[in-house]
Motif scaffolding. Structure first.
Motif, PDB file in Angstrom:
ATOM      1  N   SER A 186       0.843  -1.274   0.097  1.00 59.47           N
ATOM      2  CA  SER A 186      -0.129   0.008  -0.079  1.00 59.47           C
ATOM      3  C   SER A 186       0.991   1.327   0.083  1.00 59.47           C
ATOM      4  CB  SER A 186      -0.973   0.056   1.277  1.00 59.47           C
ATOM      5  OG  SER A 186      -1.749   1.116   1.196  1.00 59.47           O
TER       6      SER A 186
ATOM      7  N   CYS B 152       4.065   1.730  -1.059  1.00 53.28           N
ATOM      8  CA  CYS B 152       4.650   1.843  -2.461  1.00 53.28           C
ATOM      9  C   CYS B 152       3.582   2.276  -3.419  1.00 53.28           C
ATOM     10  CB  CYS B 152       5.387   0.447  -2.820  1.00 53.28           C
ATOM     11  SG  CYS B 152       6.776   0.029  -1.657  1.00 53.28           S
ATOM     12  N   SER B 153       2.577   1.726  -3.554  1.00 53.42           N
ATOM     13  CA  SER B 153       1.531   2.246  -4.437  1.00 53.42           C
ATOM     14  C   SER B 153       0.966   3.234  -4.279  1.00 53.42           C
ATOM     15  CB  SER B 153       0.361   0.998  -4.287  1.00 53.42           C
ATOM     16  OG  SER B 153      -0.810   1.637  -5.173  1.00 53.42           O
ATOM     17  N   GLU B 154       0.627   3.906  -3.020  1.00 46.82           N
ATOM     18  CA  GLU B 154       0.157   5.208  -2.955  1.00 46.82           C
ATOM     19  C   GLU B 154       1.322   6.269  -3.243  1.00 46.82           C
ATOM     20  OE1 GLU B 154      -1.922   8.415  -1.677  1.00 46.82           O
ATOM     21  OE2 GLU B 154      -2.866   6.635  -1.871  1.00 46.82           O
TER      22      GLU B 154
ATOM     23  N   LYS C 101       4.287   5.696  -5.010  1.00 47.07           N
ATOM     24  CA  LYS C 101       4.986   5.259  -6.268  1.00 47.07           C
ATOM     25  C   LYS C 101       6.361   4.985  -6.082  1.00 47.07           C
ATOM     26  CE  LYS C 101       0.925   6.185  -8.598  1.00 47.07           C
ATOM     27  NZ  LYS C 101       0.174   6.030  -7.995  1.00 47.07           N
TER      28      LYS C 101
END
Length: 71
Positions: free
Chosen positions: A36, A38-40, A42
């Motif tokens: 989460s 890393c995704s949020e 980038k």
């Protein structure tokens, strides 16, 4: 510039989880939270865990722009 609560909401955890990480009570981040985070933001997971590779994940658009400017 986020509070623990704001940061936690962005990655799907409660503010006490962030507090425990910041204070050293918890030394590790679980896999769903890591994904989460890393995704949020980038962020490249390998860079975050091991310091290898680029810090940020390149979007398809940024890769295309890079290729366009190079060629």
């Amino acid at each position: 510039n986020l509070t623990q609560e704001e940061f936690g909401k962005r990655i799907g955890v409660q503010n006490h989880v962030i507090y425990n990480l910041e204070s050293g009570r918890n030394k590790t981040i679980n896999e769903p939270m890591l994904i989460s985070l890393c995704s949020e933001y980038k962020i490249n997971k390998d860079w975050l865990l091991y310091g290898s590779g680029d810090k940020y994940i390149k979007s398809k658009d940024s890769v295309l722009e890079e290729l366009k400017s190079t060629y």
